[in-house]
Design an enzyme around this catalytic site. Structure first.
Site, short mmCIF file in Angstrom:
data_model
loop_
_atom_site.label_atom_id
_atom_site.label_comp_id
_atom_site.label_asym_id
_atom_site.label_seq_id
_atom_site.Cartn_x
_atom_site.Cartn_y
_atom_site.Cartn_z
N ALA A 10 -3.00 -0.53 11.07
CA ALA A 10 -1.80 -1.10 10.85
C ALA A 10 -0.56 -0.46 11.11
O ALA A 10 0.66 -0.96 10.81
CB ALA A 10 -1.79 -1.51 9.09
N CYS A 11 -0.93 0.82 11.38
CA CYS A 11 0.31 1.71 11.81
C CYS A 11 0.66 1.45 13.61
O CYS A 11 -0.32 1.74 14.00
CB CYS A 11 -0.20 3.38 11.55
SG CYS A 11 1.01 4.51 12.02
N GLY A 12 1.73 1.24 13.73
CA GLY A 12 2.14 1.33 15.03
C GLY A 12 2.17 2.66 16.06
O GLY A 12 1.60 2.62 17.16
#
Length: 140
Positions: A10-12
């Site tokens: 979920a983390c870019g």
């Protein structure tokens, strides 16, 4: 050669780091640390290998950091590790381990210093910012 990434899909930044690893031709061992958190000994080992205090591994944004009072300077590394063990969301990411070392890869291009193989081509972050040129050379 094993490369491991402690990853949050979920983390870019974490996604960018994963793709930079793949752009070097490697397929890393991916540990989604929110689903499979490191044990205490492994977390302590990672912190030691990165050469940072436990406080530098704490994530503030989107976590209970403030409500838990983790900014208290009297808290020891053991206290902070206890907090990360109880709530893995407090562990900042991505952490990458390669034969060349271990690091918290923020910003994402930090991973380039850990990769044994060069980049195979151009790479841009999800936001379009170019990090690696067509010849595989670091821009940033």
């Amino acid at each position: 050669m094993t490369i491991t990434i402690f990853h949050n899909p979920a983390c870019g930044t974490s996604r960018n780091v994963l793709e930079l690893i793949r752009n070097s031709g490697a397929e890393p061992r991916i540990i989604e640390y929110l689903k499979t958190p490191p044990g205490r000994a492994e977390l302590v080992d990672l912190i030691d290998r990165m050469g940072i205090p436990a406080r530098d591994l704490l994530r503030r944004k989107g976590t209970p950091y403030d409500e838990l009072g983790l900014d208290n300077p009297l808290l020891t590394d053991d206290d902070l590790i206890d907090a990360m063990m109880a709530r893995p969301i407090l562990i900042n990411r991505p952490i990458v381990v390669t034969p060349l070392g271990a690091a918290l890869c923020r910003p994402s291009e930090t991973v380039l210093d850990l990769l044994p193989s060069p980049q195979r081509g151009a790479f841009a972050r999800e936001n379009g910012e170019k990090i690696v040129d067509e010849a595989g050379k670091r821009i940033v």
